[in-house]
Design an enzyme around this catalytic site. Structure first.
Site, short mmCIF file in Angstrom:
data_model
loop_
_atom_site.label_atom_id
_atom_site.label_comp_id
_atom_site.label_asym_id
_atom_site.label_seq_id
_atom_site.Cartn_x
_atom_site.Cartn_y
_atom_site.Cartn_z
N HIS A 86 -19.54 8.55 2.96
CA HIS A 86 -19.83 7.15 3.28
C HIS A 86 -21.35 6.97 3.33
O HIS A 86 -22.03 7.73 4.03
CB HIS A 86 -19.19 6.78 4.63
CG HIS A 86 -19.43 5.35 4.98
ND1 HIS A 86 -18.75 4.32 4.36
CD2 HIS A 86 -20.29 4.76 5.84
CE1 HIS A 86 -19.17 3.16 4.85
NE2 HIS A 86 -20.11 3.40 5.76
N ASP A 117 -13.61 4.77 7.98
CA ASP A 117 -14.94 5.39 8.10
C ASP A 117 -15.16 5.98 9.48
O ASP A 117 -16.24 5.82 10.10
CB ASP A 117 -16.04 4.37 7.74
CG ASP A 117 -15.93 3.91 6.29
OD1 ASP A 117 -15.47 4.72 5.46
OD2 ASP A 117 -16.29 2.76 6.01
N ARG A 172 0.83 -1.21 0.00
CA ARG A 172 0.00 0.00 0.00
C ARG A 172 0.86 1.26 0.00
O ARG A 172 0.52 2.26 -0.62
CB ARG A 172 -0.93 0.01 1.22
CG ARG A 172 -2.04 -1.01 1.13
CD ARG A 172 -3.04 -0.86 2.28
NE ARG A 172 -3.97 -1.96 2.28
CZ ARG A 172 -5.09 -2.01 1.56
NH1 ARG A 172 -5.43 -1.00 0.79
NH2 ARG A 172 -5.89 -3.06 1.61
N MET A 211 -12.22 3.49 -3.55
CA MET A 211 -12.41 2.22 -2.87
C MET A 211 -11.09 1.57 -2.42
O MET A 211 -10.94 0.35 -2.49
CB MET A 211 -13.19 1.25 -3.77
CG MET A 211 -14.55 1.79 -4.20
SD MET A 211 -15.62 2.26 -2.81
CE MET A 211 -16.13 0.64 -2.27
C1 GRF Z 1 -21.24 6.25 -3.44
O1 GRF Z 1 -22.38 5.58 -2.96
C2 GRF Z 1 -20.33 6.51 -2.28
O2 GRF Z 1 -20.96 6.83 -1.11
C3 GRF Z 1 -19.69 5.16 -2.17
O3 GRF Z 1 -19.45 4.76 -3.50
C4 GRF Z 1 -20.41 5.35 -4.35
C5 GRF Z 1 -19.67 6.14 -5.39
O4 GRF Z 1 -20.44 6.55 -6.44
N1 GRF Z 1 -18.54 5.18 -1.33
P1 GRF Z 1 -19.80 7.58 -7.51
O5 GRF Z 1 -18.52 6.98 -8.05
O6 GRF Z 1 -19.59 8.89 -6.83
O7 GRF Z 1 -20.85 7.64 -8.59
#
Ligand code: GRF
Length: 198
Positions: A111, A147, A67, A92
């Site tokens: 989140h 988170d 990482r 992610m």
């Molecule tokens: C969202 O629901 C955010 O809260 C979650 O991943 C999704 C991302 O959607 N962590 P986007 O890429 O902003 O369309």
């Protein structure tokens, strides 16, 4: 001085677009400086380019479990743009405490739950499973714990009897697009007291 905002994505980037569109307003205290994705095929990259925002890709896969080496590349990609704030927007990857420390007090995350409930993944399924009457979304400052960190804004979304994780996710995402820009405006102006959006 207008704050420079780096936005980190992994997917479609709908939150990134909501942030960028809001920052296009002439009175906004911040402006996007770079969008970085760890996923080369992320749909959000083309959307950022269409908005005229510089983009970069830092693929995590060649770094395997390392990482720190991935994060060194991520920091290198952002450095020329000298961001004052970093918005994680559907990014992610879990970040190491060392990386988080580098940007302490400057990094925000969105989140899809009412934190401290349901940290991690599958938040909507877990809220429905628990029989909750509200789901929602949180924007918070990023600290070393996943988170966690100070809550800068929250919005609730009612869970209806027929809701599935997918229908709830759609409802919550629409609210994310209102909450994140509203919180970024405040944080960029130095306001970190929690915003409760109705
Ligand atoms: C969202 O629901 C955010 O809260 C979650 O991943 C999704 C991302 O959607 N962590 P986007 O890429 O902003 O369309």
């Amino acid at each position: 001085m207008t704050k420079r905002v780096a936005i980190l994505i992994s997917g479609g980037g709908s939150n990134m677009v909501a942030l960028a569109r809001d920052m296009a307003a002439p009175d906004h205290p911040a402006a996007p400086c770079i969008v970085v994705s760890n996923v080369p095929s992320a749909g959000g990259l083309a959307r950022a380019e269409a908005l005229g925002i510089p983009t970069a890709v830092v693929d995590h896969r060649p770094h395997g479990q390392d990482r720190a080496s991935f994060e060194a590349k991520l920091a290198d990609a952002m450095a020329p743009y000298d961001p004052d704030l970093i918005c994680l927007a559907g990014f992610m990857r879990i970040l190491t405490p060392d990386f988080v420390e580098l940007f302490e007090g400057k990094m925000l995350n969105i989140h899809p739950s009412l934190l401290p409930k349901y940290k991690g993944l599958n938040t909507h399924a877990r809220a429905i499973e628990a029989g909750d009457t509200f789901g929602g979304v949180t924007v918070h400052g990023v600290t070393a714990a996943l988170d966690d960190g100070p809550i800068y804004g929250q919005a609730r979304v009612p869970i209806l009897p027929d809701d599935t994780p997918d229908t709830l996710a759609d409802q919550v995402l629409a609210v994310e697009h209102r909450l994140y820009p509203a919180v970024l405006r405040r944080v960029a102006s130095g306001v970190t007291a929690p915003l409760h959006l109705e």
